[in-house]
Design a protein around this motif. Structure first.
Motif, short mmCIF file in Angstrom:
data_model
loop_
_atom_site.label_atom_id
_atom_site.label_comp_id
_atom_site.label_asym_id
_atom_site.label_seq_id
_atom_site.Cartn_x
_atom_site.Cartn_y
_atom_site.Cartn_z
N ARG A 417 0.80 -1.21 0.00
CA ARG A 417 0.00 0.00 0.00
C ARG A 417 0.84 1.28 0.00
O ARG A 417 0.27 2.38 -0.01
N ASP A 418 2.16 1.17 0.02
CA ASP A 418 2.99 2.37 -0.14
C ASP A 418 3.22 2.69 -1.62
O ASP A 418 4.10 3.49 -1.95
N ASN A 419 2.38 2.08 -2.50
CA ASN A 419 2.40 2.34 -3.94
C ASN A 419 3.73 1.93 -4.59
O ASN A 419 4.22 2.61 -5.49
N THR A 420 4.28 0.82 -4.13
CA THR A 420 5.52 0.30 -4.71
C THR A 420 5.39 -1.21 -4.90
O THR A 420 4.60 -1.87 -4.23
N LEU A 421 6.19 -1.71 -5.85
CA LEU A 421 6.38 -3.15 -6.04
C LEU A 421 7.82 -3.47 -5.72
O LEU A 421 8.73 -2.69 -6.04
N LYS A 422 8.04 -4.63 -5.10
CA LYS A 422 9.39 -5.00 -4.68
C LYS A 422 9.71 -6.40 -5.19
O LYS A 422 8.87 -7.30 -5.10
N LYS A 441 -0.95 3.94 -8.13
CA LYS A 441 -1.51 3.91 -6.78
C LYS A 441 -2.13 2.55 -6.52
O LYS A 441 -2.97 2.08 -7.28
N CYS A 442 -1.70 1.93 -5.43
CA CYS A 442 -2.29 0.67 -4.97
C CYS A 442 -3.56 1.02 -4.21
O CYS A 442 -3.51 1.55 -3.10
N SER A 443 -4.72 0.73 -4.81
CA SER A 443 -5.96 1.30 -4.31
C SER A 443 -6.64 0.48 -3.23
O SER A 443 -7.55 0.98 -2.57
N SER A 444 -6.27 -0.78 -3.02
CA SER A 444 -6.98 -1.61 -2.04
C SER A 444 -6.02 -2.65 -1.47
O SER A 444 -4.90 -2.84 -1.95
N ASP A 445 -6.51 -3.34 -0.42
CA ASP A 445 -5.70 -4.36 0.23
C ASP A 445 -5.68 -5.67 -0.55
O ASP A 445 -5.03 -6.63 -0.13
N GLY A 461 -1.98 -3.20 -11.70
CA GLY A 461 -3.02 -2.25 -12.02
C GLY A 461 -3.09 -1.15 -10.97
O GLY A 461 -2.80 -1.37 -9.80
N SER A 462 -3.50 0.03 -11.41
CA SER A 462 -3.49 1.21 -10.54
C SER A 462 -4.90 1.66 -10.22
O SER A 462 -5.88 1.23 -10.85
N VAL A 489 -8.18 -0.83 -10.94
CA VAL A 489 -7.90 -2.20 -11.38
C VAL A 489 -7.55 -3.03 -10.14
O VAL A 489 -6.62 -2.70 -9.39
N ASN A 490 -8.30 -4.13 -9.93
CA ASN A 490 -8.08 -4.96 -8.75
C ASN A 490 -7.04 -6.05 -8.96
O ASN A 490 -6.27 -6.35 -8.05
N ALA A 491 -7.01 -6.66 -10.14
CA ALA A 491 -6.12 -7.80 -10.36
C ALA A 491 -5.75 -7.89 -11.83
O ALA A 491 -6.49 -7.42 -12.71
N VAL A 492 -4.60 -8.53 -12.09
CA VAL A 492 -4.11 -8.76 -13.45
C VAL A 492 -3.60 -10.19 -13.53
O VAL A 492 -3.25 -10.80 -12.51
N ALA A 493 -3.58 -10.73 -14.74
CA ALA A 493 -3.06 -12.09 -14.98
C ALA A 493 -2.34 -12.10 -16.32
O ALA A 493 -2.81 -11.50 -17.29
N TRP A 494 -1.20 -12.79 -16.35
CA TRP A 494 -0.40 -12.94 -17.57
C TRP A 494 -0.38 -14.42 -17.91
O TRP A 494 0.01 -15.25 -17.08
#
Length: 514
Positions: A417-422, A441-445, A461-462, A489-494
């Motif tokens: 939720r700090d709007n980052t990917l690690k 922006k990470c909009s939800s948990d 997704g943002s 956007v809640n979820a993505v799939a590749w």
């Protein structure tokens, strides 16, 4: 006396003025009393109206309570009828399967008997063989047709097969030996299947399909298909191992299966039976089962092709936020807001292990012998599935919303939720890279981010409806996709082949990108 009269007049005047003042005060008080009486009358009328309304509401409440009791009784009757119908259906299916297996076994035994009879007839058949003109020791006059009757004993067949090199012609016993040997091999294979617990006519065990190997994932650039996938918010999306089957789960308590055909999402099947909002979906390694986590404090298991839930995994005391298969189709892991992570034996549908944690669990992933969980206390925990302890804790900034493990199980992608990917190197348990971008922006948990199949890119997704793609090798933002999504956007799939991406949002939309 005159002086006293003057004093009395002065006192009388003072008393008269005081009397006038009191009369004016009395008139004002009388007016106030009249106003208060009017207000009191209005309040009395309001009290009476409120009492009448309370009586009506009490009567309505009693009627609703009686109706609720009737509805609950009807619900219990329907549930009992549903259980009875389900039991009868299961019994009918079991009887039908037994009858089908019995018919198949009878048919197979008849077939085997027919083959054996034909072999016996072939073994007793008389074969006419003409001697070759070049056979030494036989003259022209001695050339004649000789009849050879082939015995059916295996010992004699083996002797004939071992001595056939001495004869100037090919004996029929060699052919008979080959047929017998083939029949014995077939019978052995059938017996082997029976020993493994499968009847001849039974349904064979579903084997794992080969997962396409992605050499280089293709970056999505445009939206091929946009549709309203559910009746309300879509929370989860997942591709099957063959990359052509897709599952989406939403707040409408349904899971929809889609086929990716010609750049379109075509409806395949709807999986029912969940009693709460779907928070996570996952396919088993063979692609034959679907596992979903729900807000109804349970996880549900479906078999692809069957609309109703096959198993319900109960035991959590709060919302189940994640449900994932392990590397086998018979084991799974769930995480919940009740601060526990549970391991499940799906073959027997029971919880084999419960891990107590100090924080809400938002997502889990599984490796060879490790379970990784992300929590609301801004920590990622590693658990050894062979030992009841936490082996590693990695602190991150912000509540962890999702985890994605690369196919080689060497790198872990977390979204928080700090709007980052690690990106975390699992081998040394440290943070290798941190991805962020202006506007992301990470909009939800429950916002989900994933690796590409070749681990070259990270996708998320943002909250503004855009998709952000980072290059894992360079650490730079590769591209951002905007357009179809008008909500977070809640979820993505590749997909495993690397050719398609699907994203879902809070406005019921599912978008296929290519």
């Amino acid at each position: 006396m005159a002086y006293q009269a003057v004093e009395k007049n002065v006192a009388l005047g003072a008393l008269e003025s005081e009397l006038e003042e009191r009369r004016s005060r009395l008139a004002a008080l009388e007016t106030q009393v009249a106003q208060l009486q009017e207000v009191r009358a209005q309040q009395i009328r309001q009290v009476e109206a409120q009492r009448t309304q309370n009586v009506a509401q009490r009567l309505a409440y009693e009627a609703l309570r009686v109706h609720l009791g009737l509805q609950e009784a009807a619900l219990r009757r329907l549930e009992e009828e549903a259980r009875d119908l389900l039991e009868r259906l299961v019994q009918r299916k079991a009887r039908a399967a037994a009858e089908r297996n019995l018919r198949n076994e009878r048919r197979e035994r008849a077939k085997q008997a027919r083959v054996s009879q034909e072999l016996r007839k072939a073994a007793k058949r008389t074969v006419s063989i003409s001697e070759s003109p070049d056979t030494p020791g036989i003259g022209t006059k001695e050339k004649a047709e000789m009849t050879l009757t082939v015995p059916a004993e295996p010992q004699f067949l083996e002797n004939e097969a071992g001595e056939k090199w001495k004869r100037p012609f090919r004996s029929a016993s060699a052919t008979s030996l080959t047929l017998s040997h083939c029949v014995d091999m077939m019978k052995g294979l059938l017996d082997f299947k029976k020993r493994r617990g499968h009847s001849i006519g039974g349904v064979p065990e579903q084997r794992y399909q080969s997962i396409p190997v992605c050499v280089a994932a293709r970056l999505p650039t445009w939206a091929q298909d946009v549709l309203d996938a559910h009746l309300s918010e879509v929370n989860a999306v997942r591709f099957g191992p063959n990359s052509s089957l897709l599952a989406t789960g939403g707040a409408d308590c349904l899971i929809h299966l889609w086929n990716v055909v010609g750049g379109r999402l075509e409806a395949n099947q709807t999986l029912e039976g969940a009693s709460g909002s779907i928070t996570s979906v996952d396919f088993d390694p063979s692609g034959s089962q679907v596992l979903a986590a729900t807000y109804s404090r349970a996880a549900h298991l479906w078999k692809v092709g069957e609309a109703q839930s096959k198993e319900t995994l109960t035991g959590h005391t709060d919302k189940v936020t994640a449900a994932k298969f392990k590397l086998t189709r018979h084991q799974a892991v769930t995480g919940s807001r009740d601060r526990t992570v549970k391991e499940w034996d799906l073959g027997r549908a029971y919880c084999s292990r419960t891990i107590n944690v100090f924080s809400y669990c938002n997502d889990v992933v599984c490796g060879d012998h490790v379970i990784i969980s992300g929590h609301s206390d801004q920590k990622i925990r590693f658990w050894d599935s062979r030992a009841p302890r936490c082996t590693q804790v990695i602190p991150v900034q912000g509540r962890v919303t999702s985890l994605s493990l690369s196919h080689d199980h060497l790198h872990l992608l977390s979204c928080s939720r700090d709007n980052t990917l690690k990106v975390i190197d699992v081998r040394v348990s440290n943070i290798r890279q941190v991805f962020s971008a202006d506007g992301f922006k990470c909009s939800s948990d429950w916002t989900k981010a994933v690796f590409s199949p070749d681990r070259s890119y990270a996708l998320a997704g943002s909250g503004d409806g855009a998709l952000y793609i980072w290059n894992v090798d360079t650490g730079k933002l590769e591209s951002s996709l905007r357009g179809p999504h008008c909500a977070a956007v809640n979820a993505v799939a590749w997909c495993y082949s690397g050719s398609h991406v699907v994203s879902v949002d809070q406005a019921r939309k599912a978008v296929l990108w290519r």
